[in-house]
Design a protein around this motif. Structure first.
Motif, PDB file in Angstrom:
ATOM      1  N   LYS A 167       0.808  -1.221   0.000  1.00  0.00           N
ATOM      2  CA  LYS A 167       0.000   0.000   0.000  1.00  0.00           C
ATOM      3  C   LYS A 167       0.840   1.269   0.000  1.00  0.00           C
ATOM      4  CE  LYS A 167      -3.838  -2.200   2.455  1.00  0.00           C
ATOM      5  NZ  LYS A 167      -4.720  -2.145   3.657  1.00  0.00           N
ATOM      6  N   ILE A 168       2.162   1.165  -0.043  1.00  0.00           N
ATOM      7  CA  ILE A 168       2.997   2.359   0.020  1.00  0.00           C
ATOM      8  C   ILE A 168       3.791   2.518  -1.268  1.00  0.00           C
ATOM      9  CG2 ILE A 168       3.203   2.175   2.530  1.00  0.00           C
ATOM     10  CD1 ILE A 168       5.992   1.095   2.158  1.00  0.00           C
ATOM     11  N   ARG A 169       4.207   3.735  -1.508  1.00  0.00           N
ATOM     12  CA  ARG A 169       5.031   4.000  -2.678  1.00  0.00           C
ATOM     13  C   ARG A 169       6.490   3.687  -2.372  1.00  0.00           C
ATOM     14  NH1 ARG A 169       2.775   9.871  -4.933  1.00  0.00           N
ATOM     15  NH2 ARG A 169       0.619   9.167  -5.375  1.00  0.00           N
ATOM     16  N   GLY A 170       7.242   3.448  -3.425  1.00  0.00           N
ATOM     17  CA  GLY A 170       8.656   3.127  -3.254  1.00  0.00           C
ATOM     18  C   GLY A 170       8.893   1.804  -2.567  1.00  0.00           C
ATOM     19  N   ARG A 171       7.938   0.892  -2.705  1.00  0.00           N
ATOM     20  CA  ARG A 171       8.066  -0.392  -2.011  1.00  0.00           C
ATOM     21  C   ARG A 171       9.223  -1.226  -2.531  1.00  0.00           C
ATOM     22  NH1 ARG A 171       2.927  -0.722  -4.471  1.00  0.00           N
ATOM     23  NH2 ARG A 171       2.894  -1.865  -6.448  1.00  0.00           N
ATOM     24  N   ALA A 172       9.681  -0.941  -3.756  1.00  0.00           N
ATOM     25  CA  ALA A 172      10.804  -1.716  -4.298  1.00  0.00           C
ATOM     26  C   ALA A 172      12.054  -1.546  -3.442  1.00  0.00           C
ATOM     27  CB  ALA A 172      11.078  -1.290  -5.738  1.00  0.00           C
ATOM     28  N   VAL A 173      12.263  -0.341  -2.920  1.00  0.00           N
ATOM     29  CA  VAL A 173      13.431  -0.095  -2.063  1.00  0.00           C
ATOM     30  C   VAL A 173      13.337  -0.924  -0.793  1.00  0.00           C
ATOM     31  CG1 VAL A 173      14.699   1.658  -0.774  1.00  0.00           C
ATOM     32  CG2 VAL A 173      13.673   2.232  -2.991  1.00  0.00           C
ATOM     33  N   TYR A 174      12.163  -0.951  -0.183  1.00  0.00           N
ATOM     34  CA  TYR A 174      11.976  -1.732   1.044  1.00  0.00           C
ATOM     35  C   TYR A 174      12.099  -3.231   0.762  1.00  0.00           C
ATOM     36  CZ  TYR A 174      10.225   2.622   3.020  1.00  0.00           C
ATOM     37  OH  TYR A 174      10.108   3.907   3.450  1.00  0.00           O
TER      38      TYR A 174
END
Length: 306
Positions: A109-116
């Motif tokens: 549900k969040i943006r930039g999840r690829a980094v996480y």
């Protein structure tokens, strides 16, 4: 007649091309097949035969029948190893899968999840020996974890790796932490395969976030949960490297002695390859029993889409 003459060679050419395809297919499959035979099938057969013999690695094995199995099934060390291994599996699998599902739902549900996702996945591609050595320093009596807890709660530094039960829980902690990333990535893929229309329909019917999770998302993810639970249980039953490095072999009072470490200790430390092979057959039987029980229970909680 001319048509018959021109049409004749075509089937022979096609048959010849198919034979060539088969040869090329066998050529490309051969390395994997030979590797499986040399490093999987033959060692398994050798271990099965050695389980009925007494052999120290030299000379000719002596046939002893079922003596090795009687010895191991009455061995307190193997019993302790089985209990420790089952504790690791029962603790790490449910906790690890639950944390992975919650983390995947949040990241979805969040943006930039690829980094996480890269951050969570980093331990998966890191050497298990390196992970064990890092956590060994963190969990020392004078390490970071004990120091922080000591300052926060005003207690004496805890020797996490010097107490049998605490050392076993430390193994569980590191196991959950190191395997979390892979489970998160797999559950993320499962969440993204769920149609938004299904979730929207549930929301229109009045289902809140929690109800949608338990009544819609979790049932749709149940095949993935089942698959990951089977893989995680098998992996937990094979725990060795963390025990060997993190808590120095079997730990205090054999508190972290696992079945695979028990097999290693008998074979490579004591040169009792017959007993070691018998213990490995016991591990195989235990793995098959637990896996069969999981497959038998899947009908109660796994929902496959029609």
């Amino acid at each position: 007649m001319s048509q018959a003459l021109t049409a004749g060679p075509a089937p022979r050419a096609r048959r010849g091309w198919r034979r060539e395809d088969k040869l090329w297919g066998m050529f490309f499959v051969a390395p994997q097949t030979l590797g499986m035979l040399l490093f999987t099938l033959l060692p398994f057969l050798a271990a099965f035969v050695l389980a009925f013999t007494s052999w120290n690695g030299f000379g000719t094995p002596e046939w002893v029948g079922l003596e090795n199995f009687r010895d191991q099934l009455t061995s307190p060390l193997l019993g302790r190893a089985i209990v420790n291994t089952l504790v690791i599996a029962v603790v790490t699998v449910p906790i690890g899968l639950f944390l992975a599902i919650i983390t995947a739902v949040v990241l979805n549900k969040i943006r930039g999840r690829a980094v996480y996702m890269v951050m969570f996945f980093a331990p998966v591609v890191t050497s298990s020996v390196a992970i064990a050595m890092i956590w060994q320093q963190l969990l020392r009596q004078d390490g970071v974890v004990s120091g922080v807890l000591s300052r926060l709660f005003g207690i004496a530094p805890i020797d996490w790796l010097g107490h049998p039960w605490l050392a076993l829980m430390a193994v569980c902690l590191v196991t959950v932490w190191s395997s979390l990333g892979l489970n998160v990535v797999i559950f993320m893929a499962g969440l993204q395969s769920i149609s938004p229309a299904v979730l929207e329909a549930a929301a229109i019917d009045g289902a809140g976030p929690v109800r949608r999770f338990f009544k819609v998302v979790l049932p749709l993810l149940s095949p993935i949960v089942f698959y990951q639970s089977v893989i995680a249980f098998i992996s937990s039953l094979q725990t060795f490297d963390l025990v060997f490095v993190l808590v120095h072999n079997a730990g205090p009072d054999n508190g972290t002695r696992t079945i695979v470490y028990h097999i290693y200790d008998l074979g490579f430390a004591q040169s009792q390859f017959g007993l070691s092979s018998a213990a490995s057959i016991v591990l195989l039987a235990l793995t098959l029993l637990i896996t069969a029980a999981q497959f038998g229970a899947q009908k109660k909680f796994v929902h496959y889409e029609a």
